[in-house]
Design a protein around this motif. Structure first.
Motif, PDB file in Angstrom:
ATOM      1  N   VAL A   3       0.844  -1.196   0.000  1.00 46.23           N
ATOM      2  CA  VAL A   3       0.000   0.000   0.000  1.00 46.23           C
ATOM      3  C   VAL A   3       0.882   1.250   0.000  1.00 46.23           C
ATOM      4  O   VAL A   3       0.667   2.188  -0.769  1.00 46.23           O
ATOM      5  N   PHE A   4       1.931   1.219   0.835  1.00 50.33           N
ATOM      6  CA  PHE A   4       2.854   2.350   0.895  1.00 50.33           C
ATOM      7  C   PHE A   4       3.481   2.620  -0.474  1.00 50.33           C
ATOM      8  O   PHE A   4       3.519   3.754  -0.957  1.00 50.33           O
ATOM      9  N   ASN A  34       1.145   4.101  -2.934  1.00 47.11           N
ATOM     10  CA  ASN A  34       0.860   5.491  -2.579  1.00 47.11           C
ATOM     11  C   ASN A  34       1.994   6.415  -3.018  1.00 47.11           C
ATOM     12  O   ASN A  34       1.751   7.536  -3.445  1.00 47.11           O
ATOM     13  N   ASP A  44       0.933   9.312  -5.342  1.00 46.32           N
ATOM     14  CA  ASP A  44       0.763  10.605  -4.681  1.00 46.32           C
ATOM     15  C   ASP A  44       1.120  11.757  -5.625  1.00 46.32           C
ATOM     16  O   ASP A  44       2.264  11.872  -6.068  1.00 46.32           O
ATOM     17  N   ARG A  52       3.770   7.719 -12.532  1.00 47.26           N
ATOM     18  CA  ARG A  52       2.412   7.883 -12.023  1.00 47.26           C
ATOM     19  C   ARG A  52       1.383   7.741 -13.136  1.00 47.26           C
ATOM     20  O   ARG A  52       0.364   7.071 -12.970  1.00 47.26           O
ATOM     21  N   ARG A  78      -7.051   2.444  -7.242  1.00 49.60           N
ATOM     22  CA  ARG A  78      -7.173   2.513  -5.783  1.00 49.60           C
ATOM     23  C   ARG A  78      -6.646   1.242  -5.146  1.00 49.60           C
ATOM     24  O   ARG A  78      -6.912   0.134  -5.639  1.00 49.60           O
ATOM     25  N   ARG A 122       8.605   0.135   3.645  1.00 49.83           N
ATOM     26  CA  ARG A 122       7.933   1.212   4.360  1.00 49.83           C
ATOM     27  C   ARG A 122       8.758   1.650   5.572  1.00 49.83           C
ATOM     28  O   ARG A 122       8.855   2.829   5.895  1.00 49.83           O
ATOM     29  N   GLU A 126       9.125   5.594   4.991  1.00 52.17           N
ATOM     30  CA  GLU A 126       7.910   6.330   5.353  1.00 52.17           C
ATOM     31  C   GLU A 126       8.214   7.615   6.128  1.00 52.17           C
ATOM     32  O   GLU A 126       7.643   8.669   5.855  1.00 52.17           O
TER      33      GLU A 126
END
Lengths: 359, 583
Positions: free
Chosen positions: B131-132, B135, B139, B147, B158, B190, B194
């Motif tokens: 998920v990280f 993202n 982002d 991207r 998603r 992560r 992160e």
């Protein structure tokens, strides 16, 4: 035979070769032959396949091996009689005909082999040499003349002009020429004829090349200015123009000649670099720089060494230019001793009594 | 100066390959070697180190930002993705995800993650890392170059964590071959990134000066040391999750050393001297000369067949030419004539290009679809043989007339134009020379203008100040989705007419419609029919001439098992974990 004579003969030979390039070249330098890429240099012999003597030279033509790239059969070469003084028409434009030194019945003999597109290396060498010499000699001449003028003015006139000119030289040497060249290419229209591109090439090299010799010549002019004969000339009231013409120029001439001969090979190398930026000589014209740029890969050294032909042609030429320049500078009437003799004539009438300087 | 120059538009997975020494992206059509190394019964020997040369230094170690060849090659050895395209079969296979399910409407992908996997620093890998990572890619504030890849019709994918090893991906619309999107999307740690990503920009993370201890990945190797300008050494990742058939942990090799050799000839000499064990992206010249060197018996040359790269002659059909000189308007008028473009195509001896420029290591093309994406090629289209009488007939029908050796257009203007080529690329300037020669048969005076690479690129993509240009393009994928940016009128590699606000011609509108339709159709047969129609339209309209597709040439040390050329990134080194020394 003295080295000077060898040099003179060599220069004469090259000059004849380039002046009569249309005659000595055996093919159109841009004519592509897809069937004969990288053909090794072809030999001639005087015996037929049965071993009988043959007065007319026979060209040994090796046949391409089907299915392989640039592979030529060693067995049973075709023996094709050479014909001399032949009129040949250009394949692209039949209206232009050239008297060639020799030819074979269906094309050209490749004495120095062919390049990647089957173009004759010997013919490219001859035509290319003509253009390369034209470009590099005129660029070197222009650069040397500018350098000489700047050197004399800076070396002889006052410290103000001297430092102004030398700062200009330094600025010129500090300019990032790479980017400037790119800008020049961007300004030139794409569609400029190849000969214009070649002229621009010469101009660009002269514009870059004058700075370094100018610095060297300025140093020599400066030294000459301190010398006794210039001091004396000034003391006797000679005008700056007179001193520049009769004292500095003769003193600097040998050095300028040396600079000229150093610039010529530099500019030939420079032409290769310019081709890289799209400022050099372009198709269908050919130059040594072009040929060497195309031979800048490993396979040219490992497999097709005849592509290096311009290098072998350059060595004796540069040798000759150096010898020639060297000899002519020492033999020239414009040497130091001849100048002093000339200078003697002047003051003898004006200066009474003993000359302050003895030679 | 001679570094390969793959100019990338990563957002579209379609690369503009304009190399200083013809770069070759690499494919798997050599079953002999690739089968052997992928055969699980064949086990490799452990140990040893491999020396690989790169033409330039990597710019970053951040896989999200890596876009040049060197960075991508190295980051691909350090990292892993969820699903991976098997380069030999061109099918999507499990990697960090062991299995995946697609919902009935094709909009939702559920991935089951492999359990017990650890990063190269020993920290366990979980769904949170997935998920990280996504993202980070998605982002908008971080502005990751890839991207756009994960946007479908402008809407992002998603990502939802369903459990410690279960992740669901929701697409805004059905998307053909969506599983292929996962290939190359790196899973990041992560625990390391992160905290930093909150405070730092993406480009300051994992640069070349980052200490190896702060970099961790899921790939077969991890960073050991880096000597700027010299080499980068990777060592075996002891936590790597892949095993061979006998249950031994991969990779086989202890170390991989990448050294930076800026030009191809130096690279070949290093290889011949035994300092380098593997070189890919060889030009035909170097390929031949390597075999002529004395050390030839220790070398295994690999001709991987055609890749995804192809050479083309681009016509300038751009409507927005910066400052249009009168001559440019005239040449564009010719290029807008379909018959003129077809006639030029009929004059080109593609076989000569294959033979003289690529020394027979290339194939003639009729469309941009190279044999590497064979399943998608329209079988009805065959390469055009040169046919001068037909070409002249076409020209005559379009109002051109041949007088003597010169072609004149309807208004009596002599037909002449320039062919732009990158001066540092021998293959492309060679092709330009041959094309100019071929066009003389039609009475067309084409002048070759070799020009430095950067101004070449500037003219093609920005100022549009050119007549025609010889260049190379390379699709980023064997799937037609990789070609969207070339075909769509608003695509950023739609080079013959960039920045069309709406399709300039009726056929372009049809191509746009067909390409967009195939994007959302999930039935392969139906996609194929649509893509075949795109190719048929192309072959009739010829907005650029597809010339030839060069083979992927490589050479490896004879005792090295494993390397097989593949057209997708990162080429031969995709299989690095399975490389081993036979003695």
């Amino acid at each position: 035979m003295s080295t000077t004579r060898i040099a003179t003969v060599l220069i004469a030979l090259y000059t004849a070769l380039f002046l009569f390039a249309d005659f000595f070249a055996v093919a159109d330098p841009a004519a592509i032959d897809p069937s004969l890429p990288y053909l090794p240099p072809e030999a001639i012999r005087f015996t037929s396949s049965s071993g009988r003597f043959h007065l007319r030279p026979l060209l040994v033509r090796r046949n391409p091996i089907a299915g392989q790239f640039a592979a030529y059969s060693q067995q049973q070469p075709a023996l094709i009689p050479l014909r001399f003084f032949v009129f040949t028409a250009s394949p692209d434009d039949p209206s232009t005909r050239h008297l060639r030194i020799c030819a074979i019945s269906d094309g050209a003999a490749h004495f120095l082999g062919t390049d990647e597109f089957g173009r004759d290396v010997w013919s490219r060498l001859v035509y290319g040499g003509r253009l390369t010499l034209l470009i590099s000699l005129s660029a070197a001449l222009a650069a040397t003349l500018v350098a000489l003028a700047v050197g004399i003015v800076a070396g002889y006139s006052g410290p103000l002009a001297d430092s102004a000119l030398m700062r200009l030289v330094e600025a010129c040497m500090a300019v990032p020429w790479l980017y400037l060249l790119l800008a020049v290419r961007a300004l030139l229209p794409l569609r400029s004829p190849p000969i214009v591109a070649a002229a621009v090439c010469a101009l660009v090299m002269a514009a870059i090349g004058w700075a370094r010799p100018a610095r060297i010549l300025r140093g020599a002019a400066h030294a000459a200015r301190q010398s006794a004969y210039v001091t004396l000339a000034r003391a006797t009231g000679a005008s700056p123009w007179h001193i520049a013409r009769w004292h500095l120029l003769p003193a600097l001439a040998p050095l300028a000649l040396t600079q000229f001969t150093v610039l010529v090979p530099q500019f030939i190398a420079g032409e290769i670099a310019l081709s890289y930026f799209g400022l050099g000589v372009t198709e269908p014209l050919v130059s040594w720089g072009d040929m060497l740029a195309a031979a800048q890969h490993l396979s040219a050294i490992v497999q097709y060494p005849w592509l290096m032909a311009p290098i072998w042609a350059m060595i004796p030429l540069f040798f000759a230019i150096h010898i020639f320049a060297d000899r002519s500078s020492t033999r020239s009437p414009l040497t130091l001793s001849s100048v002093t003799r000339h200078w003697y004539k002047l003051p003898r009438q004006k200066v009474q009594g003993e000359s302050p300087v003895r030679f | 100066m001679k570094a390969p120059f793959v100019f990338d538009f990563p957002a579209c997975r379609f690369a503009l390959v304009l190399s200083f020494a013809a770069a070759v992206l690499t494919l798997a059509v050599r079953p002999s070697s690739s089968q052997a190394l992928r055969n699980p019964s064949l086990q490799g020997k452990l140990g040893g180190s491999l020396h690989v040369s790169l033409r330039s230094e990597p710019r970053t170690l951040n896989p999200v930002l890596a876009s040049d060849i060197a960075s991508r090659t190295i980051t691909s050895a350090l990292n892993a993705d969820l699903l991976h395209i098997n380069r030999a079969t061109d099918q999507v296979e499990p990697a960090l995800a062991v299995s995946w399910q697609v919902s009935h409407n094709g909009e939702s992908y559920t991935l089951h993650l492999r359990q017990g996997v650890r990063f190269s620093d020993g920290v366990p890998f979980t769904a949170d890392d997935v998920v990280f990572s996504f993202n980070v890619y998605l982002d908008p504030r971080l502005n990751a170059p890839q991207r756009d890849l994960l946007l479908i019709d402008g809407e992002p994918i998603r990502v939802t964590r369903l459990g410690p090893s279960l992740v669901r991906f929701d697409l805004p619309h059905p998307y053909a071959a969506a599983a292929r999107l996962f290939d190359g999307i790196t899973i990041l740690p992560r625990h390391l990134l992160e905290s930093q990503i909150e405070t730092n920009s993406l480009s300051s993370l994992w640069t070349l000066v980052t200490p190896p201890a702060q970099i961790a990945g899921l790939g077969p190797f991890r960073l050991k040391s880096y000597a700027p300008g010299q080499s980068m050494i990777l060592e075996r990742n002891p936590y790597f999750w892949k095993q061979d058939a006998t249950g031994r942990n991969l990779p086989y090799l202890d170390e991989v050393e990448f050294s930076f050799v800026p030009n191809q000839d130096a690279e070949a000499l290093h290889f011949a001297a035994g300092q380098v064990d593997l070189i890919s992206r060889l030009t035909a010249d170097s390929y031949a000369s390597l075999q002529a060197l004395p050390s030839a018996q220790t070398i295994r040359p690999i001709d991987g067949g055609p890749g995804l790269e192809f050479d083309l002659l681009l016509f300038n059909l751009n409507a927005n030419v910066a400052a249009r000189p009168p001559q440019a308007a005239l040449t564009q008028q010719w290029f807008h004539s379909q018959a003129f473009r077809q006639a030029l195509s009929l004059a080109v001896h593609r076989d000569s290009i294959v033979h003289l420029v690529y020394q027979d290591h290339a194939v003639p093309l009729v469309t941009p679809v190279t044999p590497a994406s064979q399943p998608w090629a329209n079988p009805a289209l065959k390469p055009t043989e040169p046919d001068i009488p037909r070409a002249l007939h076409l020209l005559a029908s379009a109002g051109f007339s041949l007088r003597g050796n010169t072609l004149y257009d309807g208004q009596g203007n002599r037909v002449h134009f320039t062919i732009l080529a990158s001066s540092s690329n021998r293959a492309q300037s060679g092709i330009a020379t041959l094309l100019a020669h071929d066009f003389t048969a039609l009475g067309v005076d084409a002048q070759v203008v070799p020009i430095e690479f950067r101004s070449f690129l500037q003219r093609i993509t920005q100022s549009h100040d050119f007549d025609t240009a010889v260049m190379a393009l390379s699709a980023g994928d064997t799937d037609p989705n990789g070609d969207m940016s070339l075909w769509l009128s608003n695509g950023n590699l739609h080079l013959w007419n960039q920045g069309e606000s709406r399709p300039a011609t009726a056929w372009q509108a049809e191509v746009d419609r067909l390409m967009n339709e195939q994007l959302s159709v999930t039935n392969v047969q139906q996609r194929r029919i649509l893509y075949n129609r795109v190719q048929t339209i192309y072959a009739a309209e010829l907005p650029f001439l597809s010339l030839v597709s060069p083979h992927m040439l490589a050479a490896v040390r004879a005792s090295l098992a494993g390397p097989a050329p593949t057209p997708l990134d990162p080429g031969m080194l995709d299989n690095l974990a399975n490389f081993y020394w036979q003695r």
